[in-house]
Design a protein around this motif. Structure first.
Motif, mmCIF file in Angstrom:
data_model
loop_
_atom_site.group_PDB
_atom_site.id
_atom_site.type_symbol
_atom_site.label_atom_id
_atom_site.label_comp_id
_atom_site.label_asym_id
_atom_site.label_seq_id
_atom_site.Cartn_x
_atom_site.Cartn_y
_atom_site.Cartn_z
ATOM 1 N N ASN A 146 0.326 -1.204 -0.154
ATOM 2 C CA ASN A 146 -0.412 -0.337 -0.658
ATOM 3 C C ASN A 146 0.826 1.407 -0.185
ATOM 4 O OD1 ASN A 146 -2.400 -1.305 0.068
ATOM 5 N ND2 ASN A 146 -2.608 -1.527 2.486
ATOM 6 N N ALA A 198 -8.306 1.007 1.416
ATOM 7 C CA ALA A 198 -8.531 0.854 2.739
ATOM 8 C C ALA A 198 -9.857 0.545 3.761
ATOM 9 C CB ALA A 198 -7.862 2.100 3.696
ATOM 10 N N TRP A 199 -10.265 0.568 3.332
ATOM 11 C CA TRP A 199 -11.878 0.416 3.915
ATOM 12 C C TRP A 199 -12.311 -0.870 2.871
ATOM 13 C CZ3 TRP A 199 -15.337 2.824 6.881
ATOM 14 C CH2 TRP A 199 -16.503 1.554 6.785
ATOM 15 N N GLU A 250 -10.059 -3.437 2.115
ATOM 16 C CA GLU A 250 -9.426 -4.506 2.841
ATOM 17 C C GLU A 250 -9.621 -4.068 4.084
ATOM 18 O OE1 GLU A 250 -6.749 -5.865 1.528
ATOM 19 O OE2 GLU A 250 -7.108 -5.375 -0.424
ATOM 20 N N ARG A 251 -9.893 -3.665 5.315
ATOM 21 C CA ARG A 251 -10.665 -4.227 6.280
ATOM 22 C C ARG A 251 -11.183 -4.734 6.508
ATOM 23 N NH1 ARG A 251 -14.066 -1.419 10.302
ATOM 24 N NH2 ARG A 251 -14.799 0.221 8.710
#
Length: 311
Positions: A256, A290-291, A293-294
């Protein structure tokens, strides 16, 4: 483990420096010629190391099975993971800015997520789809902003985006291996590079016929060497050595940082402007990734295998 972390950081840092030498090299080299020479040279270097390692293992008395190469499968992987990806990516980078290309490249995890849902029937939550939409909104903000400078090309942005989509197809193909998983990683990489480079040869020859042979100067040659030895051979070696002791899921987190390094170096060395719209669009892309993957890590087990853009 600490040594492996440094190896991962080294590989990601080298990949994060790719945009600047590519843009510098294309001051005198056309994109297909640069791509073809880089792939074939790196492939031959890795072929030499693969042969040497195989010979060393034989001398050490290690039991080895014969190398079985699924040629049709390798050709398909080489087209999506090497030839198709680089044809789109290098063409796009020749038309758009390094900042735009770097931010758009961060869309890869979101493309992989959507293709996994469509073709592999993997479960994707509403929150993950929301991450994809946020990321696409960011790309639209980057691509459709006012074309006040020639370096900001919509066509270039779309070609870079297409390259990430093609590479996502490559990643999805590897989630259902069909023989290549039995090959040593060093052989797999050198063969995909060589096959991909051979596929690019017709485009490079057409480019030479239209514009003349490649022109090297000191700066161009130094960039070519760095792209081949540093961003391809060395970075790949560091990454795969680290994966012997670090899980693929953990290693993927390091990737990332790649677009952020590319953006920073493009601004620092290429003196490219950073508009408010580009910053906001890039921020949305990173938030979307990020959202997604989280929520992916929360709702599904970690992937057992991760193929990075080590090429």
């Amino acid at each position: 483990m600490k040594q492996a972390s440094w190896m991962l950081l080294g590989a990601v840092f080298l990949w994060g420096l790719t945009v600047v030498p590519v843009k510098w090299a294309m001051e005198t080299l056309h994109p297909f010629s640069l791509m073809c020479m880089r792939l074939l040279t790196a492939g031959l270097i890795l072929f030499f190391f693969a042969k040497r390692n195989a010979k060393a293992r034989r001398h050490a008395g290690a039991q080895q099975e014969g190398l079985i190469i699924p040629w049709k499968r390798m050709a398909m992987l080489s087209f999506t993971g090497v030839a198709g990806y680089f044809l789109c990516n290098f063409s796009g980078m020749s038309l758009t800015s390094g900042v735009h290309a770097s931010m758009i490249a961060a869309m890869l995890p979101l493309f992989t997520l959507s293709l996994a849902a469509l073709y592999l029937k993997e479960r994707v939550t509403i929150s993950q789809w929301l991450g994809l939409l946020i990321g696409m909104a960011g790309v639209l903000m980057i691509t459709l902003q006012s074309q006040s400078k020639a370096s900001f090309s919509v066509l270039g942005d779309l070609l870079v985006l297409a390259g990430e989509f093609v590479f996502a197809i490559y990643v999805i193909q590897q989630k259902r291996p069909a023989g290549e998983e039995k090959m040593p990683s060093e052989w797999f990489t050198c063969l995909t590079l060589l096959i991909g480079g051979i596929m690019v040869i017709p485009f490079a020859l057409a480019e030479v016929w239209m514009y003349g042979p490649p022109v090297f100067n000191g700066k161009t040659f130094a960039c070519f060497l760095f792209l081949t030895l540093g961003c391809t051979v060395c970075a790949y070696s560091l990454w795969n050595q680290a994966l012997k002791t670090v899980s693929a899921a953990r290693a993927g987190i390091y990737l990332n940082a790649t677009p952020l390094i590319n953006v920073a170096t493009a601004i620092l060395f290429l003196h490219e402007p950073l508009t408010a719209m580009t910053v906001l669009g890039g921020f949305l892309v990173l938030i979307g990734v990020a959202w997604a993957e989280r929520n992916k890590q929360r709702n599904s087990p970690a992937e057992p295998f991760l193929e990075s853009k080590s090429l």
